[in-house]
Scaffold this motif. Structure first.
Motif, PDB file in Angstrom:
ATOM      1  N   LYS A 342       0.833  -1.206   0.000  1.00  0.00           N
ATOM      2  CA  LYS A 342       0.000   0.000   0.000  1.00  0.00           C
ATOM      3  C   LYS A 342       0.857   1.242   0.000  1.00  0.00           C
ATOM      4  CE  LYS A 342      -0.656   0.961   4.871  1.00  0.00           C
ATOM      5  NZ  LYS A 342      -1.521   1.591   5.821  1.00  0.00           N
TER       6      LYS A 342
ATOM      7  N   SER B 112      -4.923   5.774   2.940  1.00  0.00           N
ATOM      8  CA  SER B 112      -3.792   5.804   2.008  1.00  0.00           C
ATOM      9  C   SER B 112      -3.885   4.731   0.932  1.00  0.00           C
ATOM     10  CB  SER B 112      -2.485   5.627   2.783  1.00  0.00           C
ATOM     11  OG  SER B 112      -2.479   4.383   3.427  1.00  0.00           O
ATOM     12  N   ALA B 113      -4.878   3.864   1.005  1.00  0.00           N
ATOM     13  CA  ALA B 113      -4.952   2.802  -0.003  1.00  0.00           C
ATOM     14  C   ALA B 113      -6.381   2.334  -0.162  1.00  0.00           C
ATOM     15  CB  ALA B 113      -4.069   1.628   0.413  1.00  0.00           C
ATOM     16  N   GLY B 129      -3.579  -2.713   6.175  1.00  0.00           N
ATOM     17  CA  GLY B 129      -4.782  -1.882   6.308  1.00  0.00           C
ATOM     18  C   GLY B 129      -4.822  -0.778   5.273  1.00  0.00           C
ATOM     19  N   THR B 130      -5.954  -0.089   5.187  1.00  0.00           N
ATOM     20  CA  THR B 130      -6.086   0.974   4.191  1.00  0.00           C
ATOM     21  C   THR B 130      -5.822   2.346   4.782  1.00  0.00           C
ATOM     22  OG1 THR B 130      -8.424   1.149   4.634  1.00  0.00           O
ATOM     23  CG2 THR B 130      -7.790  -0.275   2.819  1.00  0.00           C
ATOM     24  N   LYS B 131      -5.768   2.429   6.120  1.00  0.00           N
ATOM     25  CA  LYS B 131      -5.548   3.732   6.743  1.00  0.00           C
ATOM     26  C   LYS B 131      -4.082   3.912   7.092  1.00  0.00           C
ATOM     27  CE  LYS B 131     -10.175   3.385   8.546  1.00  0.00           C
ATOM     28  NZ  LYS B 131     -10.943   2.809   9.654  1.00  0.00           N
TER      29      LYS B 131
END
Lengths: 447, 269
Positions: A342, B112-113, B129-131
């Protein structure tokens, strides 16, 4: 030439090697920061030998191997140790301790590096093993298993063949291909050193037939040595998996885990590993850099780089001309087995063979449909497992049942997800179950 | 006809005697209290007590291997009944409820993702994670799936919300959370510092609007001196001393600290 068998399982996948296959290997240069994880190989993490603020030089050992299965770590360039702190390690999927180096740009070599020589006759078996261990050599194909462990098989196992893996069956990646084309002589030298280190008489270099230039170069380089052969394999994924390779080339089936290639008298190493050993013997420089393909439809100029271990992925993408259009996914490794990241600040690890950038339109996901019991995943599984049931158990939290279906034997090659007509995330579920079972085992071992 | 009746009758008699003898000879002594305890337990088999279901807990209580108040779901009422069956003094069990220590929803946390894949918090957690905040709720609802009492739901903002009425305190959601941001807290405690980020203040401030920035205003303001700094970077309440005064709620500059009464009022208005 050795004629290869078809072997069980697997699928034909588009190879996409044309993107970066024509680009010569370039030096990536020195980035502003290098992140070296203490745990970037299979086995126990290494132990730092330096402190924050220390000056290090290129090739200096900065972390020592710990335990039987481990590998040491060296500074890829000269500079100052900026920090020793936990950073996100993308392959482990969690934070892990890393040594962070701020390069000084001088690229000064460590004074203690001693070349061993390029006459294999004059180098003893023990010396080769020592060099392998002291260079922090690990399998550069992806799994990063410490090579020193492979070279010391238990005495009751009779090893008769050493396979050099240049199959590179993952789509897109061309790191091994370019290395074989450009450094065939060094690879053959390193391979013969590996064979001598392990005490094996016969060596076979295995390459898929979609790399004709690499085959030609390797055949040329191997010609003077009667103990070496080149095996040309048809392109099929996952041909380059260790066990699948042994089956295709030798017709021997590795017993299910804990069975190892050793049990059928074979050791397998990647061409990059052989090359790194050749460099270590000839120049004394340990494993501090590797070839990384930066490829995919999402980068402006797909390239092959010789990158220092610890180089940030963002730096390499920048070197490859940056993103072309909106990036959809950045993957460390190939599209089948790689891990999506990510954050492009993650560094290149010893086992990172490529950075794949897929554009946004290529990664659009479609809805997952129910399983129709077609059995394609079962047919395609190269480990002869039943992905459909393992994934069903995994999804519903039946870890013990999944374990009984031998979920831990799964090599996570991704073929089941690839062939599934309902687009079910089979590999992902299985991988999750595997990590949960592994965590359970770790917890039980602690008690 | 007669011979049939006699032979059947005789064989019945013989088998009956054998059965009676066997029942007497191979009798297994069972604790009658086990059945009684099972009858008062809630029977949800949630596993919150740490035993595989209510029957196993009943057995353990009867054998003295578990406390009479081991059933968190049943609360003090069930504990009292079990104590009566066991003939001991009832130990009061303070009822607990789940608290989600994160407010990093789409508005507050820096994302962020994007993620597309397995709908499981553990899978996303392994990818980071996406945060930006690595301590935040990953938001795929593994806790919601784990709850057998329908007491935790995914809120519209992507952070799970606990139904404090329905929550029995079994702790299944806390176990299901890969990031450990759900904890079981005594139900009488209304004030919580809803953050579990151990990042340093400036990092947290960049990652999330409502993360604890370790300013220690709450520590200084607390009249009970029951708020402390964990690892120097995260304020936590030692609930033993907390009297729900709510002074810390007013002092917190980033609104990390919330009181459930305040929340209920906000929902009502």
């Amino acid at each position: 030439m050795v004629k290869a068998r078809r072997g069980s399982g697997g699928v034909p996948v588009p190879d996409k090697k044309e993107l970066s296959g024509r680009m010569p290997i370039e030096d990536a240069g020195i980035p502003a920061e290098l992140t070296l994880f203490l745990s970037q190989h299979t086995g126990a993490p290494s132990k730092p030998l330096v402190n924050v603020g220390d000056e290090v030089k290129r090739g200096q050992k900065i972390a020592e191997a710990q335990g039987a299965v481990s590998a040491c770590l060296h500074a890829p360039t000269s500079g100052k140790v900026k920090a020793i702190e936990p950073r996100y390690q993308p392959v482990l999927g969690r934070e892990s301790d890393a040594i962070v180096i701020a390069p000084d740009g001088e690229h000064a070599l460590y004074e203690g590096l001693a070349p061993v020589g390029d006459d294999l006759e004059a180098i003893s078996q023990d010396k080769i093993r020592e060099v392998v261990r002291e260079s922090g050599l690990v399998g550069l194909g992806g799994a990063a298993f410490p090579t020193a462990v492979k070279l010391q098989p238990p005495p009751d196992k009779k090893i008769d063949t050493y396979l050099l893996n240049g199959a590179e069956c993952e789509p897109y990646l061309t790191a091994d291909q370019k290395l074989m084309e450009e450094a065939a002589q060094d690879i053959v030298f390193g391979f013969r050193a590996l064979m001598k280190g392990a005490g094996v008489e016969k060596g076979i270099i295995c390459i898929e037939d979609n790399k004709p230039d690499a085959i030609r170069a390797m055949e040329e380089a191997a010609k003077p040595y009667p103990e070496l052969e080149v095996a040309v394999l048809s392109h099929r994924y996952p041909r380059g998996g260790e066990k699948q390779l042994i089956e295709a080339v030798l017709g021997r089936e590795v017993p299910p885990p804990p069975g190892l290639p050793l049990d059928v008298g074979v050791i397998v190493s990647n061409v990059g590993t052989a090359h790194a050993l050749a460099v270590a013997l000839k120049t004394g420089l340990p494993l501090v850099e590797r070839i990384v393909s930066v490829t995919g439809e999402g980068v402006a100029r797909p390239s092959n780089f010789r990158a220092l271990i610890g180089t940030p992925v963002s730096y390499l993408i920048e070197k490859a001309g940056g993103f072309s259009g909106k990036p959809g996914k950045v993957i460390l490794g190939g599209p089948m087995m790689g891990v999506a990241v990510k954050d492009t600040d993650v560094p290149v690890l010893k086992g990172t063979s490529g950075v794949l950038v897929l554009p946004a339109q290529a990664v659009k996901s479609e809805p997952v449909l129910p399983c129709v019991r077609c059995g394609r995943c079962v047919e395609a599984c190269p480990m002869r497992l039943l992905p459909v049931w393992m994934a069903a158990y995994a999804e519903n939290g039946y870890l013990e049942e999944a374990e009984k279906m031998r979920v831990m034997d799964c090599c996570e090659c991704g073929v089941c997800s690839y062939v599934c007509p309902s687009r079910r995330p089979l590999t992902q579920s299985i991988r999750l179950a595997k990590s949960q079972i592994a965590a359970k085992r770790r917890a039980a071992a602690k008690k | 006809m007669v011979s049939a009746i006699i032979s059947l009758g005789l064989s019945g008699l013989v088998i009956g005697i054998l059965l009676a003898y066997a029942a007497h000879k191979f009798k297994v002594e069972t604790d009658p209290r086990v059945a009684e305890i099972i009858s008062v337990l809630p029977g949800a088999n949630c596993g919150g007590c740490g035993f595989p279901g209510c029957a196993a807990l009943a057995q353990a209580i009867a054998e003295g291997k578990a406390a009479t108040n081991a059933c968190v779901v049943g609360g003090s009422k069930v504990a009292e009944m079990i104590a009566k069956i066991m003939g001991v003094e009832s130990e009061a069990a303070e009822p607990v409820v789940a608290v989600v220590y994160c407010q990093g929803n789409c508005d507050n946390a820096v994302i962020s993702a994007e993620y597309e894949g397995l709908e499981d918090c553990h899978a996303l957690h392994a990818l980071g994670g996406t945060k930006k905040c690595s301590y935040s709720c990953v938001g795929l609802g593994s806790c919601v799936k784990a709850c057998v009492f329908d007491a935790i739901h995914m809120g519209e903002d992507g952070i799970p919300v606990v139904d404090r009425e329905k929550c029995t305190g079994c702790g299944a959601c806390a176990k299901a959370c890969p990031r450990g941001i759900i904890e079981m807290v005594p139900a009488s405690k209304k004030v919580h510092i809803l953050c579990r980020s151990y990042d340093k203040g400036p990092v947290t401030r960049k990652n999330c609007k409502v993360g604890c920035i370790a300013c220690q205003a709450c520590v200084r303001a607390c009249p009970q001196k029951t708020i402390f700094m964990d690892r120097g970077t995260l304020a936590k309440i030692d609930y033993k001393g907390c009297d729900n005064c709510g002074i810390c709620v007013t002092k917190c500059p980033v609104k990390t600290i919330k009181s459930y009464e305040e929340k209920a009022e906000a929902a009502a208005s």
